[in-house]
Design an enzyme around this catalytic site. Structure first.
Site, mmCIF file in Angstrom:
data_model
loop_
_atom_site.group_PDB
_atom_site.id
_atom_site.type_symbol
_atom_site.label_atom_id
_atom_site.label_comp_id
_atom_site.label_asym_id
_atom_site.label_seq_id
_atom_site.Cartn_x
_atom_site.Cartn_y
_atom_site.Cartn_z
ATOM 1 N N GLU A 189 0.968 -1.239 -0.013
ATOM 2 C CA GLU A 189 0.104 -0.143 -0.053
ATOM 3 C C GLU A 189 1.000 1.223 0.146
ATOM 4 O OE1 GLU A 189 -2.658 -0.846 3.138
ATOM 5 O OE2 GLU A 189 -4.057 -1.896 1.829
ATOM 6 N N GLU A 380 -5.281 -8.622 -1.128
ATOM 7 C CA GLU A 380 -5.821 -8.351 0.102
ATOM 8 C C GLU A 380 -7.531 -8.141 -0.089
ATOM 9 O OE1 GLU A 380 -4.704 -5.695 3.195
ATOM 10 O OE2 GLU A 380 -2.713 -6.026 2.564
HETATM 11 C C1 BG6 Z 1 -4.553 -3.186 4.670
HETATM 12 C C2 BG6 Z 1 -3.289 -3.735 5.431
HETATM 13 O O1 BG6 Z 1 -4.726 -1.854 4.328
HETATM 14 O O2 BG6 Z 1 -5.582 -3.608 5.493
HETATM 15 C C3 BG6 Z 1 -3.225 -4.784 6.415
HETATM 16 O O3 BG6 Z 1 -2.170 -3.847 4.173
HETATM 17 C C4 BG6 Z 1 -4.474 -4.718 7.419
HETATM 18 O O4 BG6 Z 1 -1.939 -4.525 6.895
HETATM 19 C C5 BG6 Z 1 -5.672 -4.788 6.489
HETATM 20 O O5 BG6 Z 1 -4.188 -5.572 8.478
HETATM 21 C C6 BG6 Z 1 -6.900 -4.704 7.443
HETATM 22 O O6 BG6 Z 1 -6.856 -3.465 8.092
HETATM 23 P P1 BG6 Z 1 -7.181 -3.684 9.832
HETATM 24 O O7 BG6 Z 1 -6.954 -2.272 10.207
HETATM 25 O O8 BG6 Z 1 -8.492 -4.069 9.961
HETATM 26 O O9 BG6 Z 1 -6.210 -4.576 10.183
#
Ligand code: BG6
Length: 482
Positions: A189, A380
């Site tokens: 990101e 993701e």
């Molecule tokens: C993404 C990141 O933006 O979102 C991850 O790359 C992160 O590292 C994921 O864990 C989910 O976000 P969060 O804050 O719910 O863990």
């Protein structure tokens, strides 16, 4: 149902070292910025605690603090349990496992000349375990952590010297793992350094008068480093593919008011700036006006233009959790992944306020493929939710299955519409510490980990209902999503 997903489609799951491994000072690992992230309690859910305003004093206090709870120091103890965890992923049928390497596990101070052999050996064991099951590692070189000593000494990516340290780190990885890892990502990101200036950029706020300029300068150094690393990767591992990674923010206009439509185009530019540089190899013209309006002057060295041009990536990977709405109205904002958004009346939101939008994933894939014409990789996606363990040790996470199913359906449609997609790795395939709030109760996994927000629990792993569902999805190559 006719086959939609190609035979070689990389089904799997995604994680990051700082939220997973624990063992934060074991076997020679140095401190990382993530190790200073204090658990802030449930209120942090509303306030994003990625720590973009850290100062030197606060860092030193965190390093001394023995009483506070710092969940990322302990993760889910993957460092000691990776064999069991990868075996569970293999049982689901994973073709790939996305993980990151902790830079300070390899170079404890960031600028060391010699790597830490124990750190390198750990990832050898992890990759060997993956390969034993036919799982391709997909490795992020930098995911939301930065060697703390380098933050204190050089102010992280603000210093141009950090480019050399990073290239040395990446080259060390390529040499060591050239026979084991074919898929690489540079910076997780990269576009949200404005939110993660400290966490991923190692930037301390002390003495910085123009933080926005500092963040774009640090981002420039990351662009140059990424381009150099892409070239090194191609030289050292000719059969490897290396991609960039974008937090994709699909931003809808709030209405058909031309001003709202323009606002969404402008939001796209701020998001696509990062992929424009890494895929097209040059700064887009639209940023000149933005830089002028914000009194930002990026220091370019004469060689930078060529470096950027020669180090373009092979594919575009991205995270996608939700879409956003932008526009003129004064409507109140809801929470979201890194950025807030106006409420979209057509969508439901997660308990954290992230607006769930499977069709938005297809829209975004089509838009990106049209813009760049390079393969996409969804590295993701997922639903953060609180899970309940029943008396008989089951987790009936139908809400997660619904979320993932509706997104995979849209991926299938995008493939049928001609978009080239390499794979799909839902986030947090095993429950891990939240990046933004450092809590455990926001879970994404197919595999439940018995650990609570206070760091209490047996760390036992349990298969959720979604575990068996995803196993079937992979076994049928996406044909059976029921
Ligand atoms: C993404 C990141 O933006 O979102 C991850 O790359 C992160 O590292 C994921 O864990 C989910 O976000 P969060 O804050 O719910 O863990």
């Amino acid at each position: 149902m006719a086959q939609t997903f190609p035979d070689h489609f990389l089904w799997g799951g995604a994680t990051a070292a700082n939220q997973l491994e624990g063992a934060y000072l074991e076997d020679g690992k140095g401190w990382s910025t993530a190790d200073t992230a204090l658990y802030m309690g449930k209120d942090a859910r509303k306030t994003m605690s990625l720590g973009d305003k850290m100062t030197k004093d606060r860092v030193l206090q965190a390093m001394e603090d023995q009483s506070g709870h710092y969940p990322k120091r302990h993760g889910i103890d993957f460092y000691h349990r990776y064999e069991e965890d990868i075996a569970l992923m293999a049982e689901m049928g994973f073709k790939t496992f996305r993980l990151s390497i902790s830079w300070p596990r390899i170079f404890p101070n960031g600028d060391d000349v010699q790597p830490n052999e124990a750190g390198l050996a750990f990832y050898d064991r992890v990759f060997d375990t993956c390969l034993k099951y036919g799982i391709e590692p997909l490795v992020t070189i930098s995911h939301y952590e930065f060697p703390l000593q380098l933050a204190l000494k050089k102010n992280g990516w603000l210093s141009r010297d950090t480019i050399d340290y990073f290239v040395h780190y990446a080259e060390t990885l390529f040499e060591r793992y050239k026979d084991k890892v074919k898929y690489w990502l540079t910076f997780n990101e990269i576009n949200i350094i404005g939110m993660t200036g400290y966490l991923s950029g190692g930037i301390l706020a002390d003495g910085i008068e123009h933080m926005l300029e500092a963040q774009y300068q640090a981002g420039h150094h990351q662009f140059v480093a990424s381009a150099l690393v892409v070239q090194k990767c191609h030289e050292i591992i000719p059969n490897a593919q290396i991609g960039c990674m974008l937090a994709r923010m699909e931003a809808y206009p709030e209405t058909c008011n031309p001003k709202d439509v323009l606002a969404s185009v402008n939001a796209d530019e701020m998001n696509f700036f990062y992929t424009d540089v890494q895929i097209r190899g040059e700064y887009p013209s639209y940023m000149q006006k933005f830089f002028a309006e914000h009194a930002i002057e990026i220091k370019f060295e004469p060689q930078d233009k060529d470096i950027l041009k020669q180090g373009t990536v092979d594919f575009l990977s991205f995270s996608y959790y939700m879409s956003m709405v932008v526009g003129e109205s004064q409507q109140e904002e809801t929470n979201g992944n890194l950025f807030g958004s106006k409420v979209n009346p057509y969508l439901q939101a997660s308990d954290w306020g992230w607006q769930i939008d499977p069709i938005g994933l297809r829209t975004t894939m089509k838009k990106m493929y049209q813009r760049y014409n390079v393969p996409l990789f969804i590295v993701e996606n997922g639903l953060g939710a609180e899970d309940v363990v029943t008396d008989d040790q089951k987790i009936h996470d139908f809400y997660r299955i619904d979320y993932l199913r509706s997104h995979i359906e849209q991926i299938a449609l995008a493939i049928e519409e001609g978009v080239e997609i390499m794979g799909y790795t839902p986030w947090g395939c095993i429950d891990l510490v939240s990046a933004s709030t450092s809590e455990m109760s926001k879970r994404y996994g197919f595999i439940y980990v018995d650990l609570d927000d206070d760091g209490e629990g047996t760390l036992e792993r349990l298969r959720k209902d979604s575990f068996y569902w995803y196993q079937k999805v992979i076994a049928t190559n996406g044909a059976d999503l029921s």
